[in-house]
Design a protein around this motif. Structure first.
Motif, PDB file in Angstrom:
ATOM      1  N   LYS A 240       3.900  -9.686  -3.384  1.00 38.83           N
ATOM      2  CA  LYS A 240       2.424  -9.542  -3.072  1.00 38.83           C
ATOM      3  C   LYS A 240       1.820  -8.310  -3.954  1.00 38.83           C
ATOM      4  O   LYS A 240       2.854  -7.385  -4.067  1.00 38.83           O
ATOM      5  N   THR A 241       0.582  -8.438  -4.132  1.00 39.27           N
ATOM      6  CA  THR A 241      -0.288  -7.061  -4.462  1.00 39.27           C
ATOM      7  C   THR A 241      -0.526  -6.433  -3.449  1.00 39.27           C
ATOM      8  O   THR A 241      -1.130  -6.708  -2.483  1.00 39.27           O
ATOM      9  N   VAL A 242      -0.052  -4.982  -3.461  1.00 43.85           N
ATOM     10  CA  VAL A 242      -0.191  -4.086  -2.334  1.00 43.85           C
ATOM     11  C   VAL A 242      -1.441  -3.068  -2.735  1.00 43.85           C
ATOM     12  O   VAL A 242      -0.813  -2.271  -3.833  1.00 43.85           O
ATOM     13  N   LEU A 243      -2.530  -2.807  -2.382  1.00 41.06           N
ATOM     14  CA  LEU A 243      -3.294  -1.917  -2.675  1.00 41.06           C
ATOM     15  C   LEU A 243      -3.351  -0.648  -1.708  1.00 41.06           C
ATOM     16  O   LEU A 243      -3.469  -0.943  -0.504  1.00 41.06           O
ATOM     17  N   ILE A 244      -3.766   0.513  -2.339  1.00 41.64           N
ATOM     18  CA  ILE A 244      -4.340   1.554  -1.345  1.00 41.64           C
ATOM     19  C   ILE A 244      -5.247   2.249  -2.051  1.00 41.64           C
ATOM     20  O   ILE A 244      -5.615   2.483  -3.171  1.00 41.64           O
TER      21      ILE A 244
ATOM     22  N   MET B  89       5.671   8.555  -4.785  1.00 39.68           N
ATOM     23  CA  MET B  89       4.698   9.773  -4.404  1.00 39.68           C
ATOM     24  C   MET B  89       3.274   9.510  -4.981  1.00 39.68           C
ATOM     25  O   MET B  89       3.071   8.923  -6.176  1.00 39.68           O
ATOM     26  N   PRO B  90       2.390   9.566  -4.167  1.00 42.83           N
ATOM     27  CA  PRO B  90       1.029   9.438  -4.565  1.00 42.83           C
ATOM     28  C   PRO B  90       0.667  10.488  -5.641  1.00 42.83           C
ATOM     29  O   PRO B  90       1.144  11.627  -5.485  1.00 42.83           O
ATOM     30  N   ALA B  91       0.016  10.121  -6.770  1.00 46.10           N
ATOM     31  CA  ALA B  91      -0.761  10.964  -7.817  1.00 46.10           C
ATOM     32  C   ALA B  91      -1.801  11.563  -7.306  1.00 46.10           C
ATOM     33  O   ALA B  91      -2.482  10.816  -6.232  1.00 46.10           O
TER      34      ALA B  91
ATOM     35  N   THR C 259     -11.701  -3.487  -8.079  1.00 45.76           N
ATOM     36  CA  THR C 259     -10.781  -3.195  -9.132  1.00 45.76           C
ATOM     37  C   THR C 259      -9.420  -3.403  -9.206  1.00 45.76           C
ATOM     38  O   THR C 259      -8.718  -3.257 -10.054  1.00 45.76           O
ATOM     39  N   MET C 260      -8.966  -3.884  -7.691  1.00 47.87           N
ATOM     40  CA  MET C 260      -7.703  -4.014  -7.653  1.00 47.87           C
ATOM     41  C   MET C 260      -6.784  -2.759  -7.946  1.00 47.87           C
ATOM     42  O   MET C 260      -5.679  -2.908  -8.722  1.00 47.87           O
ATOM     43  N   THR C 261      -7.238  -1.777  -7.612  1.00 45.09           N
ATOM     44  CA  THR C 261      -6.356  -0.415  -7.472  1.00 45.09           C
ATOM     45  C   THR C 261      -6.412   0.094  -6.357  1.00 45.09           C
ATOM     46  O   THR C 261      -7.298  -0.192  -5.286  1.00 45.09           O
ATOM     47  N   HIS C 262      -5.735   0.969  -5.814  1.00 45.21           N
ATOM     48  CA  HIS C 262      -4.384   1.422  -6.694  1.00 45.21           C
ATOM     49  C   HIS C 262      -3.253   0.652  -6.155  1.00 45.21           C
ATOM     50  O   HIS C 262      -2.925   0.766  -5.018  1.00 45.21           O
ATOM     51  N   GLU C 263      -2.514  -0.075  -7.393  1.00 45.30           N
ATOM     52  CA  GLU C 263      -1.491  -0.990  -6.968  1.00 45.30           C
ATOM     53  C   GLU C 263      -0.422  -0.195  -6.417  1.00 45.30           C
ATOM     54  O   GLU C 263       0.034   0.936  -7.567  1.00 45.30           O
TER      55      GLU C 263
ATOM     56  N   LEU D  29      -5.097   7.153  -3.670  1.00 41.64           N
ATOM     57  CA  LEU D  29      -3.667   7.659  -3.729  1.00 41.64           C
ATOM     58  C   LEU D  29      -3.415   8.933  -3.218  1.00 41.64           C
ATOM     59  O   LEU D  29      -2.014   9.623  -2.976  1.00 41.64           O
ATOM     60  N   ARG D  30      -4.448   9.768  -2.766  1.00 47.43           N
ATOM     61  CA  ARG D  30      -4.267  11.230  -2.135  1.00 47.43           C
ATOM     62  C   ARG D  30      -3.940  10.959  -0.897  1.00 47.43           C
ATOM     63  O   ARG D  30      -3.355  11.765  -0.034  1.00 47.43           O
ATOM     64  N   ALA D  31      -3.765   9.703  -0.200  1.00 47.85           N
ATOM     65  CA  ALA D  31      -3.643   9.576   1.233  1.00 47.85           C
ATOM     66  C   ALA D  31      -1.880  10.008   1.489  1.00 47.85           C
ATOM     67  O   ALA D  31      -1.285   8.634   1.536  1.00 47.85           O
ATOM     68  N   GLY D  32      -1.465  10.901   1.522  1.00 44.13           N
ATOM     69  CA  GLY D  32      -0.083  10.965   1.710  1.00 44.13           C
ATOM     70  C   GLY D  32       0.355  11.411   3.049  1.00 44.13           C
ATOM     71  O   GLY D  32      -0.297  10.825   4.020  1.00 44.13           O
ATOM     72  N   CYS D  33       1.234  12.333   3.247  1.00 43.29           N
ATOM     73  CA  CYS D  33       1.733  12.619   4.678  1.00 43.29           C
ATOM     74  C   CYS D  33       2.526  13.771   4.549  1.00 43.29           C
ATOM     75  O   CYS D  33       3.575  13.648   3.717  1.00 43.29           O
TER      76      CYS D  33
END
Ligand code: 13P
Ligand code: SF4
Length: 366
Positions: free
Chosen positions: A115-119, A1-3, A318-322, A122-126
């Motif tokens: 692979k590195t997956v970035l969003i 879950m997104p923080a 910044t290669m976040t948020h992984e 992190l608040r982009a929930g549903c």
């Protein structure tokens, strides 16, 4: 879950001659939606993202609900949930930036564990993904032993891991019929969207048990809204997403996934059309169909709108948020997603109700 947490504000980038040269060729793609003065605010970020994307060996997967400057100027692949999952599965890029919501990024990570997956946020929930947990699914399986479980991709990895197969709005009817035929079952547990479940139930004789989840964007549309739109715009063609309540679909001319709606407009070129879905869809589809007039009542998805050019740039810098998924959970979730992707479906699910949209149970957490 997104923080949850605030993203820091980035200082605005200037519109320079170099930016102009790097982006002038992109402006015609969005000129119908973005005035020139506003373009100058977006262009520096577009130039920086497209440059950094190459350096990082990254691709950007953009959902149909992204705003036009993301969808058409930095997205490498655009589409509905199913198309984005398929693109994730076949890309050879090292880094995936998900311009969409968290469950989409998790799906990409599950399909591409190396692979590195970035969003970008992190608040982009549903609201659908937030409505149900893996423990809820385990209890349902105890209550309905042997009944196959189909979960909508709008769920967490842990929920997918408890299911037999996933579906999206573009294949839900076919997935339900396939898994029930394979298992010799006359019932299915379809989670977590009660409205999509009802819209699927209206297309099949299979008994559908569902969950009290709903999309906070689509559940707000009403049949009365559609009647008012038709009265104000005689002859308008109404296209609706199947996360809308069944009485909304009953008033629509066509219902399908986000890409289903987009293709309908492309193929049929209606004079006037209204898309009963998230706001950015109309902007994106209108840009590709300049001869079609769009009536635009829409509801914003606050989660999708967390994704901005500034956020995407920060994400690449910044290669976040992984996004990470526990390997054991990912392995079980992958089975359910890959099963869906492997289905040889000839067409997208259509939701032209064949009978009453009744489900046999709507379960909820007790
Ligand atoms: P699609 O699969 O139709 O793109 O839908 C995803 C979604 O979140 C709709 O609200
Ligand atoms: Fe979830 Fe609805 Fe937003 Fe789609 S539009 S991401 S289903 S809340």
């Amino acid at each position: 879950m997104p923080a949850f947490g605030q993203e820091p504000a980035a200082p605005a980038l200037p519109y320079t001659q170099a930016v102009k040269e790097a982006t002038d060729h992109l402006y015609p793609r969005v000129a119908g939606a973005i005035p020139e003065a506003e373009w100058k605010l977006h262009a520096p970020y577009i130039a920086a993202i497209n440059e950094l994307k190459k350096k990082r060996g990254a691709v950007i997967l953009a959902h149909n609900y992204m705003t036009p400057e993301i969808f058409r100027c930095v997205g490498d692949f655009a589409g509905d949930s199913l198309q984005l999952a398929k693109e994730a599965a076949k890309t050879d890029a090292k880094v995936i930036v998900q311009a969409g919501v968290h469950f989409m990024a998790e799906t990409s990570k599950i399909l591409c564990p190396d692979k590195t997956v970035l969003i970008p946020d992190l608040r982009a929930g549903c609201s659908l993904a937030a409505s149900i947990t893996a423990a809820d699914v385990r209890l349902l399986k105890q209550k309905y032993p042997g009944v196959p479980v189909v979960t909508y991709v709008n769920t967490s990895a842990a929920v997918k891991a408890e299911s037999d197969i996933c579906c999206t709005s573009s294949n839900a009817v076919e997935v339900v019929e396939h898994i029930c035929a394979e298992r010799g079952s006359d019932a299915v547990i379809f989670l977590p969207d009660q409205y999509l479940a009802r819209n699927v139930a209206a297309m099949t004789d299979i008994r559908v048990i569902t969950w009290a989840g709903a999309c906070e964007v689509h559940e707000r549309f009403t049949a009365e809204d559609i009647r008012e739109i038709r009265e104000a715009h005689p002859g308008v063609v109404v296209l609706a997403h199947p996360e809308c309540p069944p009485d909304v679909l009953a008033e629509a001319d066509f219902a399908g996934s986000t890409s289903g709606m987009s293709d309908y407009v492309k193929e049929n070129q209606p004079k006037n059309v209204v898309l009963i879905t998230e706001c950015s869809m109309s902007d994106n589809v209108a840009l590709e169909n300049p001869d079609v007039t769009f009536v635009r009542p829409c509801n914003l998805c606050p989660h999708m709108k967390r994704i901005t050019l500034q956020g995407i740039l920060r994400s690449l810098e910044t290669m976040t948020h992984e996004v990470t998924v526990d390997p054991e959970v990912a392995a079980r979730a992958r089975r359910a997603i890959e099963r869906m992707i492997a289905l040889p479906l000839k067409r997208r699910s259509m939701y032209r109700h064949q009978h009453a949209p009744e489900v046999s149970a709507i379960e909820a957490r007790v």
